[in-house]
Design a protein around this motif. Structure first.
Motif, short mmCIF file in Angstrom:
data_model
loop_
_atom_site.label_atom_id
_atom_site.label_comp_id
_atom_site.label_asym_id
_atom_site.label_seq_id
_atom_site.Cartn_x
_atom_site.Cartn_y
_atom_site.Cartn_z
N GLY A 98 25.92 -37.55 6.25
CA GLY A 98 26.66 -38.07 6.27
C GLY A 98 28.39 -36.46 6.05
N ILE A 99 27.64 -36.92 4.15
CA ILE A 99 28.98 -36.14 3.27
C ILE A 99 28.30 -34.55 3.57
CG2 ILE A 99 28.02 -34.94 1.45
CD1 ILE A 99 26.97 -37.26 0.19
N ALA A 100 27.43 -33.83 4.32
CA ALA A 100 27.86 -32.77 5.10
C ALA A 100 28.80 -32.75 5.85
CB ALA A 100 25.82 -31.67 5.48
N VAL A 101 28.56 -33.52 7.06
CA VAL A 101 28.89 -34.13 8.10
C VAL A 101 30.79 -33.47 7.69
CG1 VAL A 101 29.31 -34.97 10.53
CG2 VAL A 101 27.24 -34.32 9.84
N THR A 102 30.95 -34.34 7.17
CA THR A 102 32.03 -34.47 6.83
C THR A 102 32.85 -33.59 6.56
OG1 THR A 102 31.33 -36.81 5.72
CG2 THR A 102 33.79 -35.73 4.72
N GLU A 103 32.00 -32.43 4.90
CA GLU A 103 32.36 -31.53 4.54
C GLU A 103 32.60 -30.21 5.45
OE1 GLU A 103 33.63 -30.86 1.38
OE2 GLU A 103 33.13 -33.06 0.68
N VAL A 104 31.81 -30.52 6.68
CA VAL A 104 32.02 -29.40 7.61
C VAL A 104 33.25 -29.59 8.63
CG1 VAL A 104 31.02 -28.50 10.11
CG2 VAL A 104 29.47 -28.33 8.00
N ASN A 105 33.40 -30.70 8.85
CA ASN A 105 34.59 -31.53 9.79
C ASN A 105 35.84 -31.21 8.80
OD1 ASN A 105 35.75 -32.35 11.56
ND2 ASN A 105 35.59 -34.52 11.26
N LYS A 106 35.71 -31.20 7.60
CA LYS A 106 37.18 -31.25 6.97
C LYS A 106 37.43 -29.16 6.61
CE LYS A 106 36.51 -33.18 2.30
NZ LYS A 106 36.55 -34.10 1.01
#
Length: 109
Positions: A98-106
């Motif tokens: 979830g952290i990785a997906v959020t950072e890639v999304n940002k």
């Protein structure tokens, strides 16, 4: 009883109060919006289902040195601990994803 013991007990008390507040405050706040109770219930059911799956795949093997004093570990306790560990591993992995997906999304936005 020296100061180390006193501070240890104060620490236990503060952890208990923090845990109690972490459980009770969202419940009190949810009376304003009953829909949030459904979300919380769905989350609890999801974690319980995840634990059931993890408990099902956990082993109940106990090494002979842990079956005697001071541990006295039973197969059912070993299976429960294994289920808790698997649940922790899965939830930690999901948090990292979830952290990785959020950072890639940002990064994309």
């Amino acid at each position: 009883m020296d100061s180390y013991d006193i501070m240890l007990y104060v620490g236990y008390l503060l952890i208990g109060l923090g845990a109690l507040a972490a459980v009770l405050m969202p419940l009190i706040k949810s009376f304003d919006n009953p829909q949030s109770l459904l979300k919380m219930g769905a989350g609890l059911i999801g974690v319980a289902a995840l634990f059931f799956i993890a408990y099902s795949i956990a082993s109940d093997e106990v090494l002979p040195k842990y079956a005697v004093a001071p541990f006295n570990l039973t197969p059912s306790a070993s299976k429960a601990v294994g289920g808790i560990l698997f649940t922790t591993y899965i939830l930690s992995g999901l948090a990292l994803v979830g952290i990785a997906v959020t950072e890639v999304n940002k990064l994309i936005k």
